[in-house]
Design an enzyme around this catalytic site. Structure first.
Site, PDB file in Angstrom:
ATOM      1  N   GLY A  67       0.814  -1.203   0.000  1.00 44.69           N
ATOM      2  CA  GLY A  67       0.000   0.000   0.000  1.00 44.69           C
ATOM      3  C   GLY A  67       0.846   1.250   0.000  1.00 44.69           C
ATOM      4  O   GLY A  67       2.057   1.203   0.219  1.00 44.69           O
TER       5      GLY A  67
ATOM      6  N   GLY B  16      -0.751   2.564   7.161  1.00 43.09           N
ATOM      7  CA  GLY B  16      -0.860   1.752   8.375  1.00 43.09           C
ATOM      8  C   GLY B  16      -0.302   0.355   8.269  1.00 43.09           C
ATOM      9  O   GLY B  16      -0.716  -0.520   9.035  1.00 43.09           O
TER      10      GLY B  16
ATOM     11  N   GLU C 112      -7.581  33.337 -10.201  1.00 41.41           N
ATOM     12  CA  GLU C 112      -8.242  32.350  -9.350  1.00 41.41           C
ATOM     13  C   GLU C 112      -9.748  32.323  -9.592  1.00 41.41           C
ATOM     14  O   GLU C 112     -10.369  31.249  -9.593  1.00 41.41           O
ATOM     15  CB  GLU C 112      -7.939  32.641  -7.877  1.00 41.41           C
ATOM     16  CG  GLU C 112      -6.472  32.611  -7.511  1.00 41.41           C
ATOM     17  CD  GLU C 112      -5.815  31.288  -7.862  1.00 41.41           C
ATOM     18  OE1 GLU C 112      -6.508  30.253  -7.847  1.00 41.41           O
ATOM     19  OE2 GLU C 112      -4.620  31.283  -8.170  1.00 41.41           O
TER      20      GLU C 112
END
Length: 656
Positions: free
Chosen positions: A218, A223, A440
């Site tokens: 992963g 984790g 923006e």
């Protein structure tokens, strides 16, 4: 602690020997010197010259003589007429015991006695001779013991081949499966390993065989290592943990020797668990590099393959490994019988993020208006480590602002900081600020008016990181595949800033602020042509993934397309970008009045959230309803490649 006491004892031993020998030497050397002063009566002894002593002998004044130190000193008793003929004790330094002196004493009738020097014990003499060799040997032993704990020290000369794995009969990691959230599928697979170690009869009774190896794969921060700690805390069996880089040394054969020693110790403590973190450091595909060769890493990998599933085999040893580069691992390492099961530990979804936030918010003080579900919806693409860092940054901001609990304001600022970087000083230059505002607002306006685009979350002129202004978009959480319309919408949204500059200031006044946007556009358009078959060229995969040089396949990246096809690819990419830019400029020009109004408000407030922006735009035109978007849900941004089919997005930013 034991090592410290051993070092103290090793220091005290030579010190004690030196102190003992010194005391013995001093005490033995003072025997003769102190004897004359303490012999006879406890009176003070004055000194007398040797010549005067002879005069006293000739005059018959000497009554007794005690000779010490082999004739080098004597204590006499003499009558002194000047002191009313009282007997006086005097000390005399003699040149030696001469026969003439003894004969003279006999002739005068003087009582004399010769006291031989006291001999020290033979053992003391032997120890005195061995003092220096003992100190030398003790110092060498001490230095060797000190250096045994240093990498490459002399004490480790015979320890190179020993494994560096940390061993615990029952690993007290402090982590259980309840402390790991967001990876329920992975926890279920790994729970079987723990169950087998505790109650193996449940599996063996039906003929099941537990996997010999489990590979956790992963992205970073999801984790994998935390799951290994949870397994160690739940299993209650001997646990070995080490990194893949600890196998490899500069000396040939050391890595293979450490693998053998690791599995030897594991067999002695089976059933047990072995956790190898970052296994790609030692498990990369063999035959890599220029010319290949049987280097040290390959020898280590060969030994690891043999120990995992070789002729002898291993019973009761379960290997858990973690990597984020499963694509570079050797195929022999991934086959059944070695790593039978690959567990994908991916970025969590919204439910997983909610559970992770619950775990990491246990020791955080959150305000009543803070909803963990809201934070989970605002953070798609965040890993477990990202979420932990997010709450920590929010807590730091809370302490800096001297608040008692973390509010939504700190959460919002922490999200912006984690994704975009630290907040900079607000812009003061009027012209630059207005240009960035139009840039923006161009992004946000196009993203709002194009139906297939993700909705706007926030528009700000406050610099963060390298960006002078930012526009955030929120991806759709349920979006697992990206359509052609959505990709074109993302291209138009990225080009919105340049289109606004072009429409408002003219082609000659466009700036370099759209540099990052154009790179995004080129990447999306090329992938549409070469990977996704979304152009007039057809349904072809024209560019394979680049192969790394260390895999030993190609020295240079190669393309699956011919030169003629490469030209067609470039033209197709150009047509996609040109078509999207034409539509974007037209859309911005049609809504120039709306854009001017939003720019004035943005310059005044410096930041607008999505609801405020859409409310202003709705006053000038109708906003198309976004697919699967509810305005009640907070807008978010994630991190990832914008052209990926996964539900990820990148905040479009301007760097003027």
């Amino acid at each position: 602690m034991n090592q410290r006491w051993r070092l103290i004892a090793l220091w005290l031993l030579p010190v004690a020997v030196v102190a003992f020998l010194g005391w013995q030497v001093l005490s033995s050397g003072n025997l003769g010197a102190n004897a004359p002063t303490n012999a006879g009566r406890n009176t003070a002894v004055a000194r007398m010259s040797y010549g005067r002593f002879l005069d006293y002998v000739d005059a018959g004044r000497v009554t007794a003589v005690d000779i010490y130190d082999g004739g080098r000193s004597a204590v006499i008793e003499a009558v002194d007429p000047e002191l009313d003929n009282r007997v006086q004790r005097l000390r005399v330094d003699l040149p030696g015991v001469a026969p003439e002196l003894l004969n003279q004493l006999k002739e005068q009738g003087v009582s004399f006695d010769i006291h031989p020097p006291r001999q020290s014990p033979p053992v003391l003499g032997i120890l005195g001779n061995l003092l220096f060799p003992l100190l030398l040997i003790g110092s060498l032993i001490f230095l060797a013991r000190r250096s045994s704990g240093m990498p490459g020290g002399p004490g480790q000369a015979m320890q190179f081949g020993k494994t560096k794995a940390r061993f615990a009969m029952e690993a007290e990691t402090g982590v259980k499966f309840d402390d790991v959230a967001g990876v329920e599928e992975a926890k279920q697979d790994l729970q079987e390993v723990v169950t087998f170690l505790k109650t193996p009869e449940r599996f063996t009774s039906v003929g099941a065989r537990i996997p010999k190896g489990v590979l956790l794969v992963g992205p970073p921060g999801t984790g994998k290592t935390l799951l290994a700690k949870a397994i160690a805390g739940e299993a209650g069996v001997p646990f070995f943990s080490l990194s893949g880089s600890e196998f490899v040394e500069m000396f040939v054969g050391v890595g293979a020797s450490r693998v053998r020693d690791l599995f030897k110790r594991a067999k002695e403590n089976s059933p047990c668990l072995i956790f190898i973190d970052e296994i790609d450091a030692v498990g990369r595909q063999r035959g890599a590099g220029l010319g290949g060769g049987n280097d040290e890493r390959e020898q280590t990998l060969n030994q690891l393959l043999t120990e995992m599933d070789g002729f002898e085999g291993n019973t009761g040893i379960i290997i858990i490994a973690a990597t984020n580069r499963a694509d570079v691992l050797d195929s022999a390492l991934l086959r059944p019988g070695r790593f039978d099961r690959q567990v994908m530990v991916d970025v969590p979804d919204i439910k997983g993020r909610l559970e992770i936030l619950k775990v990491h918010s246990r020791n955080k003080k959150l305000a009543e208006d803070v909803s963990l579900e809201t934070i989970a919806r605002r953070t798609p693409g965040f890993s477990g480590a990202d979420l932990a860092n997010l709450l920590n940054e929010a807590a730091i901001l809370t302490a800096r602002r001297r608040k008692e609990a973390t509010s939504l304001a700190e959460i919002d600022d922490a999200v912006d900081r984690v994704i975009a970087g630290m907040e900079g000083k607000p812009l003061t230059d009027g012209r630059s600020k207005r240009l960035i505002a139009y840039h923006e607002v161009g992004h946000a306006l196009v993203g709002t008016l194009v139906k297939a685009h993700d909705p706007v979350q926030k528009v700000t002129l406050i610099p963060r990181g390298q960006a002078q202004g930012l526009t955030w978009f929120s991806p759709d959480e349920e979006q697992m595949l990206v359509s052609r319309a959505q990709l074109r919408a993302r291209i138009m949204g990225a080009l919105g800033g340049r289109a606004a500059e072009d429409v408002v200031f003219g082609r000659e006044e466009v700036t370099t602020g759209a540099g990052g946007d154009i790179q995004q556009v080129a990447s999306i358009a090329r992938q549409m042509v070469t990977r996704f078959g979304m152009s007039e060229i057809g349904q072809f995969s024209l560019e394979a993934g680049n192969q790394e040089v260390f895999l030993g396949r190609d020295l240079m990246t190669r393309s699956d397309a011919s030169d003629r096809m490469a030209s067609r690819i470039d033209e197709a990419v150009r047509q996609i970008v040109l078509s999207c830019y034409t539509d974007t400029v037209k859309l911005v020009a049609e809504h120039r009045e709306c854009m001017d109004r939003v720019v004035e408000l943005l310059i005044e407030k410096e930041s607008l959230d999505g609801d405020e922006f859409r409310a202003i735009v709705s006053e000038f035109t109708s906003i198309p309803e976004k697919e699967r978007f509810s305005p009640l849900l907070p807008a978010t941004t994630g991190a990832g490649e914008i052209a990926s089919p996964e539900p990820e997005a990148v905040p479009l930013r301007s760097q003027s």
